[in-house]
Design an enzyme around this catalytic site. Structure first.
Site, PDB file in Angstrom:
ATOM      1  N   HIS A 182      62.624 -12.197  12.103  1.00  0.00           N
ATOM      2  CA  HIS A 182      63.668 -12.834  12.898  1.00  0.00           C
ATOM      3  C   HIS A 182      64.467 -13.840  12.066  1.00  0.00           C
ATOM      4  O   HIS A 182      64.378 -13.852  10.842  1.00  0.00           O
ATOM      5  CB  HIS A 182      63.080 -13.448  14.166  1.00  0.00           C
ATOM      6  CG  HIS A 182      62.172 -12.501  14.889  1.00  0.00           C
ATOM      7  ND1 HIS A 182      62.625 -11.384  15.555  1.00  0.00           N
ATOM      8  CD2 HIS A 182      60.812 -12.465  14.988  1.00  0.00           C
ATOM      9  CE1 HIS A 182      61.607 -10.716  16.064  1.00  0.00           C
ATOM     10  NE2 HIS A 182      60.485 -11.341  15.728  1.00  0.00           N
ATOM     11  N   GLU A 221      59.074 -18.680  16.411  1.00  0.00           N
ATOM     12  CA  GLU A 221      58.508 -17.700  15.494  1.00  0.00           C
ATOM     13  C   GLU A 221      59.296 -17.651  14.193  1.00  0.00           C
ATOM     14  O   GLU A 221      58.711 -17.552  13.106  1.00  0.00           O
ATOM     15  CB  GLU A 221      58.507 -16.315  16.160  1.00  0.00           C
ATOM     16  CG  GLU A 221      57.931 -15.219  15.290  1.00  0.00           C
ATOM     17  CD  GLU A 221      58.025 -13.852  15.928  1.00  0.00           C
ATOM     18  OE1 GLU A 221      57.567 -12.871  15.287  1.00  0.00           O
ATOM     19  OE2 GLU A 221      58.558 -13.738  17.054  1.00  0.00           O
ATOM     20  N   HIS A 278      55.103 -12.073  11.164  1.00  0.00           N
ATOM     21  CA  HIS A 278      55.467 -12.335  12.553  1.00  0.00           C
ATOM     22  C   HIS A 278      54.377 -13.131  13.248  1.00  0.00           C
ATOM     23  O   HIS A 278      53.291 -13.357  12.710  1.00  0.00           O
ATOM     24  CB  HIS A 278      55.676 -11.012  13.305  1.00  0.00           C
ATOM     25  CG  HIS A 278      56.887 -10.258  12.892  1.00  0.00           C
ATOM     26  ND1 HIS A 278      58.110 -10.426  13.497  1.00  0.00           N
ATOM     27  CD2 HIS A 278      57.066  -9.338  11.907  1.00  0.00           C
ATOM     28  CE1 HIS A 278      59.006  -9.634  12.916  1.00  0.00           C
ATOM     29  NE2 HIS A 278      58.393  -8.968  11.949  1.00  0.00           N
ATOM     30  N   GLU A 319      51.076  -9.699  12.659  1.00  0.00           N
ATOM     31  CA  GLU A 319      51.227 -10.664  13.744  1.00  0.00           C
ATOM     32  C   GLU A 319      50.089 -11.665  13.555  1.00  0.00           C
ATOM     33  O   GLU A 319      48.925 -11.359  13.793  1.00  0.00           O
ATOM     34  CB  GLU A 319      51.114  -9.964  15.103  1.00  0.00           C
ATOM     35  CG  GLU A 319      52.175  -8.909  15.364  1.00  0.00           C
ATOM     36  CD  GLU A 319      53.507  -9.495  15.812  1.00  0.00           C
ATOM     37  OE1 GLU A 319      53.611 -10.737  15.898  1.00  0.00           O
ATOM     38  OE2 GLU A 319      54.432  -8.716  16.089  1.00  0.00           O
TER      39      GLU A 319
END
Length: 313
Positions: free
Chosen positions: A99, A136, A192, A274
């Site tokens: 992101h 995030e 992430h 993650e």
């Protein structure tokens, strides 16, 4: 990680935890010896993690985390002892911080569809955040800087897919894959953190499934990416004490997916991780701690360097 819409994804159903023995046995990474070493180093394990999809494969155990939360510690490129064996000189690693902090202000740009081989998908998403607003995108860039410092210390050439050197959004998922491909990376990792329901805990590593459609052909990277992912998962578990996901991957810490453009379009060994669930208070306390983020970077470094050194043999 948010895969849907401009905000957060819906909560996913929890899956039952596997017991310590099951998780330990799942850690037979390339073989029984490595799994035994991981299990012995950690002392058994429980489930824990983050994301959405079908599960497969393996790491293990868990250990107590001693770092205390410190949301203000954001040290870019923080130092840390490099634990990998051998020099990484001549190796190229691409780090993809998930992101972008500016994605929230650029809905039109990030919602534009791009071709990921199997179908068209949004250019990017906003990502998630903790309940206290730690995003995030901020987390991923911080861990990326820390990981980059560790890799460079061992002589690796490191390239980030973005680092404040582009417009305040993106890059799109197809461009993120292309950056790794153009760099002829020996390994690529996308960092992430998840946005699942409270009570869903732990990390998981996402591996590319076999895709051969349109612009996507992962058949040559599935094997090496699985090797990279299992090594990263084992080292991340050992160095951070974060357990494998208790709601995805059936306690293995590994999940295989065929719907992510960053993996589908990659021609180099690549995985996603993650690192925890930002919407769970226990995981959030870790993710907002600079000391724990350094442990996370160390775990990623150890797994990547183990993979790269194994390629030399």
């Amino acid at each position: 990680m948010s895969y849907v819409g401009p905000e957060f994804e819906p909560a996913q159903p929890r899956r039952p935890r596997r017991g310590p023995l099951t998780v330990a046995l799942a850690a037979l990474v390339p073989g029984a010896l490595l799994g035994w070493m991981v299990y012995e180093a950690v002392g058994g394990g429980t489930g824990g993690g983050s994301d959405r999809a079908a599960a497969t494969a393996s790491p293990s155990g868990s250990a107590a985390v001693s770092s205390s939360p410190s949301p203000t510690d954001d040290g870019k490129g923080a130092s840390g002892a490099a634990a990998g064996s051998g020099s990484l000189k001549g190796k190229v690693v691409v780090i993809d911080p998930g992101h972008n902090p500016g994605n929230f202000q650029h809905a039109a740009e990030i919602n534009r569809k791009v071709d990921i081989g199997t179908n068209d998908k949004e250019c990017d998403t906003t990502g998630t955040s903790t309940n206290d607003g730690y995003t995030e995108a901020r987390f991923t860039l911080d861990v990326a800087h820390r990981l980059s410092a560790l890799l460079q210390k061992q002589g690796a050439t490191v390239k980030l897919t973005h680092d404040g050197d582009r417009p305040a959004w993106g890059p799109c998922v197809d461009e993120r894959a292309r950056i790794g491909n153009d760099a002829h990376a020996d390994a690529a990792i996308s960092i992430h953190a998840d946005g699942s329901a409270a009570g869903n805990r732990g990390f998981h590593v996402i591996l590319p499934g076999s895709v051969h459609a349109g612009a996507a052909d992962t058949r040559k990277i599935v094997g090496p990416s699985h090797d990279l992912g299992t090594r990263v998962a084992g080292a991340f578990l050992r160095d951070t004490g974060e357990p494998p996901s208790n709601y995805l991957g059936e306690g293995t810490g590994l999940v295989t997916r065929t719907d992510l453009g960053g993996l589908n379009l990659s021609t180099v060994p690549k995985v996603f991780i993650e690192c925890g669930n930002m919407r769970d208070s226990k995981d959030a306390a870790l993710l907002t701690s600079g000391a724990w983020r350094q442990k996370a970077a160390q775990g990623l470094f150890d797994g990547i360097s183990d993979f790269l050194n194994a390629q030399r043999n």
